[in-house]
Design a protein around this motif. Structure first.
Motif, PDB file in Angstrom:
ATOM      1  N   TYR A   1     -95.079  60.176 -76.670  1.00 51.73           N
ATOM      2  CA  TYR A   1     -95.483  59.866 -78.038  1.00 51.73           C
ATOM      3  C   TYR A   1     -96.741  59.008 -78.051  1.00 51.73           C
ATOM      4  O   TYR A   1     -96.929  58.141 -77.198  1.00 51.73           O
TER       5      TYR A   1
ATOM      6  N   LYS B   1     -98.007  57.045 -88.086  1.00 50.99           N
ATOM      7  CA  LYS B   1     -98.075  58.440 -87.687  1.00 50.99           C
ATOM      8  C   LYS B   1     -97.769  58.550 -86.191  1.00 50.99           C
ATOM      9  O   LYS B   1     -98.251  57.760 -85.397  1.00 50.99           O
TER      10      LYS B   1
ATOM     11  N   THR C   1     -97.742  61.155 -82.996  1.00 49.81           N
ATOM     12  CA  THR C   1     -98.029  62.465 -82.407  1.00 49.81           C
ATOM     13  C   THR C   1     -97.606  62.407 -80.947  1.00 49.81           C
ATOM     14  O   THR C   1     -97.052  61.411 -80.500  1.00 49.81           O
TER      15      THR C   1
ATOM     16  N   THR D   1     -96.768  73.286 -81.176  1.00 49.32           N
ATOM     17  CA  THR D   1     -96.638  72.265 -82.214  1.00 49.32           C
ATOM     18  C   THR D   1     -95.854  72.810 -83.400  1.00 49.32           C
ATOM     19  O   THR D   1     -96.002  73.959 -83.790  1.00 49.32           O
TER      20      THR D   1
ATOM     21  N   PRO E   1     -93.277  65.240 -84.267  1.00 48.92           N
ATOM     22  CA  PRO E   1     -94.253  64.739 -83.298  1.00 48.92           C
ATOM     23  C   PRO E   1     -94.366  65.642 -82.070  1.00 48.92           C
ATOM     24  O   PRO E   1     -95.421  65.730 -81.460  1.00 48.92           O
ATOM     25  N   SER E   2     -93.276  66.286 -81.699  1.00 49.29           N
ATOM     26  CA  SER E   2     -93.351  67.166 -80.525  1.00 49.29           C
ATOM     27  C   SER E   2     -92.295  68.250 -80.659  1.00 49.29           C
ATOM     28  O   SER E   2     -91.352  68.118 -81.441  1.00 49.29           O
TER      29      SER E   2
END
Lengths: 363, 370
Positions: free
Chosen positions: B57, B64, B66, B144, B149-150
């Motif tokens: 992460y 936020k 990602t 994605t 996020p993943s």
């Protein structure tokens, strides 16, 4: 501060001290030691090996009945002569020191894998012994109270292990009785370490409340220990099976972590702090025993100084065998000797005591 | 007393100075992997390269989150760590990973190497799900999904909720694999995930079948459903019995299995009893189901017979094609007739007689029949 003279031990406190000296962190790897030889029949070893603490308990009760005010150090000098008695007492001290070192190094090895990998062994060892030393300084009554509390903490962690009942299978416990008597005898040798600890009784019984029988409290303690051990072994086999159990070094930890409660997603640190409490009270009991015997040798030296001396010796010895393979080498070597010595030491005193009493009666 | 406190504090400080190397990183500076995944590349005969894929992460501004992927190629699984640190700017903190994905190729090679590393590490998350994926692991991890996020976060939910349909068990966690892999008479099945193309997204298309640590095959969903039903600890599932497009019954049930084992003249006989209990979701079969006891009993018998038939077909595949014991029947026999006797339970189960008996019971029928 030093209030042990005015405060005698209550019967239940004797029970908890015996449980506290016996059941320590060794319980986490107890299934490994026993399953190795007897597989599904490991519980038989746990039950049979209770002969050793039972024998010690019987002897302790016998000593207490005849000489309620004199501990084993005095008795050994009285019955075996001053020289042999002192030498035997010295060996008895040696046994306590060695077992303390085993307990502390076991604690350090476990915690440095599971909880505090950023600490050096020296820090873990010296801090644990330091905490135990503080408890020792506060006296027997404090230790008794800590043991009482620690017993309930132990029950709490075992209850956590019961969560494993949902996940395992009774099939893992079967088939019964497939190991031979030789396997079980071999397993008993490994089980002995877990059952050491009743010896503290010989030092503390003069501190028990007068006019009360310690018989019941000692027997209750041994029975509780046996039940806890059997339960831990059966739970671990039930959850993991014997093949997998041997793969982890501390197999019961996996069981106690099977508890799954929403919000708290990892019980490791909760259990780590609870087990720490259990480990420290065990160390404190043994530390107290060491200090007690040393005090018997050096009468007149201040207690603080004795505790400091014992502390330094314990740290040195523990640091020299902290590493796991070295530790298990020493354990295999020394534990059988320790058990044999303890049995002989106690039995010889008991036999001479009985014979002398008979003579007195005949006269 | 005062004297003692000073002494205590002095000694504590001393010990801390000697013995503590404190961790200093804050959360944003930590690399927290959402998944640790493996792929393998066979180079020549005795040489393999592991592709260890760490997806971690990134905590950005305004809450936020990602994730980014690091791929390390090394000759052993744990060597991946050193390669990873050459490419990463963060200290890795494991223990929060959601899934562990193995590629099909690696699973066929044998997942023992990875399981050993994972087992030895006390800070690994034992409740992370294990998944086998088709093709390259990297493609699935880097896929994605908007709002997540993943892809690991997404797949965790997929596996966790799978047990509500298709009889998937919830035995796909790392700890479940630990207690199964080398245990006598036990076996592993793992969900098999495919990424067909970017638009269609991820899908569980079957289960991967394992013999000890090696994947021996993949059952497509139609058969996988029945194999799940036959396994211990299966969840819920929907079974349809259809005679024609307009005459059918949908039965949503929970299964409970009991296995017993007998030995007759060196041949093992396994009895699998399956008790199904569930609801009729839609009934286009007989409108008297609610009123007539006989119709209900008939339907229950009919359902049981049809399901029994399906089970027998899957068992035939298991015994003849794979010659493996995916149902942990060997475990029951081992508990009864002794462990460590050198018996190969896969062989025993493949050559044994397996009798299946299904009992279906209808519980509720919804709020009405339209």
């Amino acid at each position: 501060m030093n209030s042990e003279k005015s405060n005698h031990l209550k019967p239940y406190e004797i029970t908890y001290i015996i449980i506290g000296s016996t059941v320590g962190l060794g319980i986490l790897r107890l299934p490994n030691d026993l399953v190795k030889n007897a597989y599904e029949d490991a519980w038989i070893i746990a039950v049979i090996s209770a002969i050793y603490p039972m024998y010690m308990a019987l002897m302790g009760i016998y000593f207490c009945r005849i000489h309620p005010n004199e501990n084993i150090l005095v008795l050994s000098k009285k019955y075996m002569g001053n020289v042999i008695g002192t030498a035997a007492n010295l060996l008895f001290l040696f046994h306590f020191i060695i077992v303390t070192a085993f307990i502390v190094s076991g604690f350090s090895n476990l915690y440095r894998v599971y909880a505090v990998e950023f600490l050096k062994p020296f820090a873990v060892v010296s801090l644990e012994l330091f905490t135990a030393g503080l408890l020792v300084y506060m006296g027997l009554k404090t230790i008794a109270r800590v043991n009482t509390l620690a017993f309930f903490v132990l029950l709490l962690t075992l209850l956590g292990g019961l969560a494993a009942l949902r996940k395992g299978s009774y099939l893992n416990l079967l088939p019964l009785f497939r190991s031979s008597a030789a396997d079980i005898a071999k397993g008993m040798k490994d089980a002995v370490f877990s059952y050491l600890g009743v010896e503290t009784l010989f030092l503390i019984y003069p501190a028990a409340e007068k006019g009360r029988k310690i018989k019941k409290s000692v027997f209750v303690a041994v029975c509780i220990i046996m039940v806890i051990y059997t339960m831990v072994i059966e739970l671990t086999i039930y959850y993991e099976g014997t093949d997998i159990l041997l793969k982890s070094f501390w197999s019961f930890i996996t069981v106690s972590e099977s508890l799954n409660i929403p919000i708290i997603n990892n019980f490791r640190f909760i259990f780590a702090s609870l087990w720490m409490f259990i480990a420290i009270k065990g160390t404190a009991n043994y530390f107290y025993a060491c200090e007690f015997i040393v005090r018997d040798f050096f009468k007149g030296v201040k207690r603080e100084n004795i505790i400091c001396g014992v502390y330094i010796v314990l740290v040195c010895i523990t640091m020299n065998m902290a590493e796991e393979t070295v530790r298990s080498k020493y354990m295999n070597l020394l534990l059988p000797i320790i058990v044999i010595f303890n049995v002989i030491y106690v039995s010889v005193i008991a036999v001479i005591m009985t014979l002398k009493r008979k003579k007195v009666n005949e006269k | 007393m005062k004297h003692l406190i000073v002494k205590v504090i002095a000694i504590l400080l001393l010990i801390f100075f000697i013995g503590w190397e404190a961790p200093k990183e804050s959360l944003e500076e930590m690399g927290i992997p959402s998944s640790i995944s493996l792929d393998i590349e066979k180079k020549g005969k005795d040489e393999v390269t592991y592709e260890v894929i760490y997806n971690a992460y990134n905590y950005e501004e305004e809450k936020k989150i990602t994730s980014s992927t690091i791929v390390a190629e090394e000759r052993t699984v744990s060597q991946g760590r050193s390669e990873r640190q050459l490419k990463s700017n963060k200290k890795f903190l494991i223990g929060l990973e959601k899934v562990i994905v193995f590629s099909e190729e690696y699973a066929q090679f044998g997942m023992k190497t990875a399981i050993n590393v994972l087992f030895g590490n006390p800070s690994i998350n034992d409740t992370a799900f294990l998944i086998v994926c088709k093709g390259q692991t990297r493609a699935i991890i880097e896929h994605t999904i908007p709002g997540y996020p993943s892809s690991a976060d997404y797949m965790e939910g997929m596996i966790r909720e799978a047990k509500d349909f298709n009889f998937f068990t919830d035995n796909y966690k790392l700890i479940d694999i630990f207690v199964r892999m080398d245990s006598e008479g036990r076996s592993i099945t793992l969900p098999y995930i495919e990424l067909k193309n970017e638009n269609e997204g991820l899908k569980i298309t079957g289960i991967a079948l394992f013999n000890k640590d090696k994947m021996v095959g993949m059952l497509p969903l139609k058969d996988a459903k029945i194999l799940n039903l036959l396994s211990a600890g299966s969840g819920k599932g929907l079974i349809t019995i259809q005679e024609s497009p307009n005459i059918y019954v949908d039965y949503y049930a929970k299964a409970k299995r009991k296995v017993s084992c007998k030995k007759e003249s060196n041949k093992y006989i396994f009895n699998i009893d399956i008790d199904l209990k569930g609801d009729i979701i839609s009934n286009e079969y007989n409108k008297n189901l609610q009123k007539d006891v006989k119709v209900k009993e008939d339907l229950e018998k009919n359902l049981a017979a049809k399901i029994e038939e399906m089970c027998k077909e899957v068992l035939k595949v298991m015994q003849n094609q794979y010659k493996c014991d995916f149902l942990e029947l060997g475990r029951v026999a081992a508990a009864k007739y002794g462990r460590d006797t050198g018996t190969d339970w896969n062989e025993v189960v493949a050559n044994s007689i397996i009798k299946v008996k299904v009992k279906a019971k209808i519980d509720k029928q919804g709020r009405g029949d339209y």
